[in-house]
Design a protein around this motif. Sequence first.
Motif, PDB file in Angstrom:
ATOM      1  N   ARG A 272       9.510  53.060  33.425  1.00 31.64           N
ATOM      2  CA  ARG A 272       8.979  54.419  33.561  1.00 31.64           C
ATOM      3  C   ARG A 272       7.508  54.478  33.161  1.00 31.64           C
ATOM      4  NH1 ARG A 272      13.832  55.838  30.927  1.00 31.64           N
ATOM      5  NH2 ARG A 272      12.681  56.229  28.981  1.00 31.64           N
ATOM      6  N   LEU A 273       7.199  53.856  32.036  1.00 28.91           N
ATOM      7  CA  LEU A 273       5.820  53.897  31.557  1.00 28.91           C
ATOM      8  C   LEU A 273       4.861  53.201  32.527  1.00 28.91           C
ATOM      9  CD1 LEU A 273       6.381  53.162  27.745  1.00 28.91           C
ATOM     10  CD2 LEU A 273       5.761  55.352  28.788  1.00 28.91           C
ATOM     11  N   LYS A 274       5.359  52.188  33.196  1.00 26.73           N
ATOM     12  CA  LYS A 274       4.521  51.457  34.138  1.00 26.73           C
ATOM     13  C   LYS A 274       4.403  52.183  35.466  1.00 26.73           C
ATOM     14  CE  LYS A 274       4.179  46.988  36.496  1.00 26.73           C
ATOM     15  NZ  LYS A 274       4.798  45.644  36.662  1.00 26.73           N
ATOM     16  N   GLU A 275       5.542  52.607  36.042  1.00 27.77           N
ATOM     17  CA  GLU A 275       5.551  53.163  37.388  1.00 27.77           C
ATOM     18  C   GLU A 275       5.096  54.619  37.434  1.00 27.77           C
ATOM     19  OE1 GLU A 275       6.022  51.423  40.097  1.00 27.77           O
ATOM     20  OE2 GLU A 275       6.345  49.601  38.910  1.00 27.77           O
ATOM     21  N   HIS A 276       5.538  55.423  36.471  1.00 30.02           N
ATOM     22  CA  HIS A 276       5.257  56.858  36.524  1.00 30.02           C
ATOM     23  C   HIS A 276       3.995  57.253  35.765  1.00 30.02           C
ATOM     24  CE1 HIS A 276       9.040  57.428  38.544  1.00 30.02           C
ATOM     25  NE2 HIS A 276       9.725  56.946  37.515  1.00 30.02           N
ATOM     26  N   PHE A 277       3.617  56.460  34.783  1.00 25.41           N
ATOM     27  CA  PHE A 277       2.469  56.834  33.955  1.00 25.41           C
ATOM     28  C   PHE A 277       1.305  55.848  34.063  1.00 25.41           C
ATOM     29  CE2 PHE A 277       6.193  58.718  31.869  1.00 25.41           C
ATOM     30  CZ  PHE A 277       5.823  60.049  31.886  1.00 25.41           C
TER      31      PHE A 277
END
Length: 344
Positions: A272-277
Amino acid sequence: MDALDLDVLRTCSAWRKDDRAVLLVTVVRTWGSSPRPVGAMMALRDDGQVAGSVSGGCIEDDLIAMVRQGGIAALLPDGLPRSVTYGVKAEEARKFGLPCGGTLQLVLEPLGRRSAIRELASRVFARRLTRRRLDMDTGIVELGDAGQPDALSFDGRYLDHVLGAGFRLLVIGAGQLSRYLCETALGLGFDVTVCDPRGEYMDGFEVEGITLLRCMPDDAVRDMKPDERCAVIALTHDPKLDDLALLDALKTPAFYVGALGSRVNNAQRRERLKEHFGLAEDELARLRGPAGIYIGSRTPPEIALSILAEIVAVKNGVEIPRLFAVAGAKEARALPSSPQACAV
């Protein structure tokens, strides 16, 4: 500075307020192995009562005995600071409990109006990084702002000691685990802040000596401005709270950023931290999760111990082998054993 030395300053201030004669003892140099590091402090009152330590106990006993026998004047007859050395000879090292022939050089300082100890205590507890300069020839102390924590120098005439700005810990989440973690972290000398916007968790959460914040965790991270002496640990299991706080924390110089959760949950969090943020790989690599050193922990107190063991290890510059971390240890335990692997 650690919790023990903070307590020494607090005790010195209280004893001086009561007009007691007090001796402040500071480790200024060590040779070989030593029980306490350079900068460690001890306060010794005129009746022999002591706070803090400078060795394993035997040097303290020697100083206490001399004070009880002849008062602080027996150690400092001219009322001025002086330096003493313990453990130069092998028999002295054995007598005073110094390991491996270790040697300690100490500065003994009588506290008085010129010592500025109450002002120093006020500055330190306000988290003002302070340089304290002691003139050995006059006993006069000067205080000023400093930029480098935990620095100490002694040239025989001047003792310069930088004090204050202890390590901070920001805990995201006010659950049962947080309570155990905070109580132990306080004993380890951390300045602890707990942040949780959920009233059902914060109402009734009471640990003496910590700061409570009811704002969103990412706001708390930005307001605290984590530096190299700050750790951040996310414990809520709620991505809406944990993820944004971790996102901001990983962009700071915080020496430790970690999150509770299973290996699956932490893998999903990283994604999530990589793809969305859009978190960069080098920033994401700093995230420690599942947080902790593997000790087979199951209960909240054991999990708190596991996490704090990892935080302290990182603080002290100890490289943690992958097999000691929670994820690495569990992966290794899950692998099928083979005769070749077990062969010696």
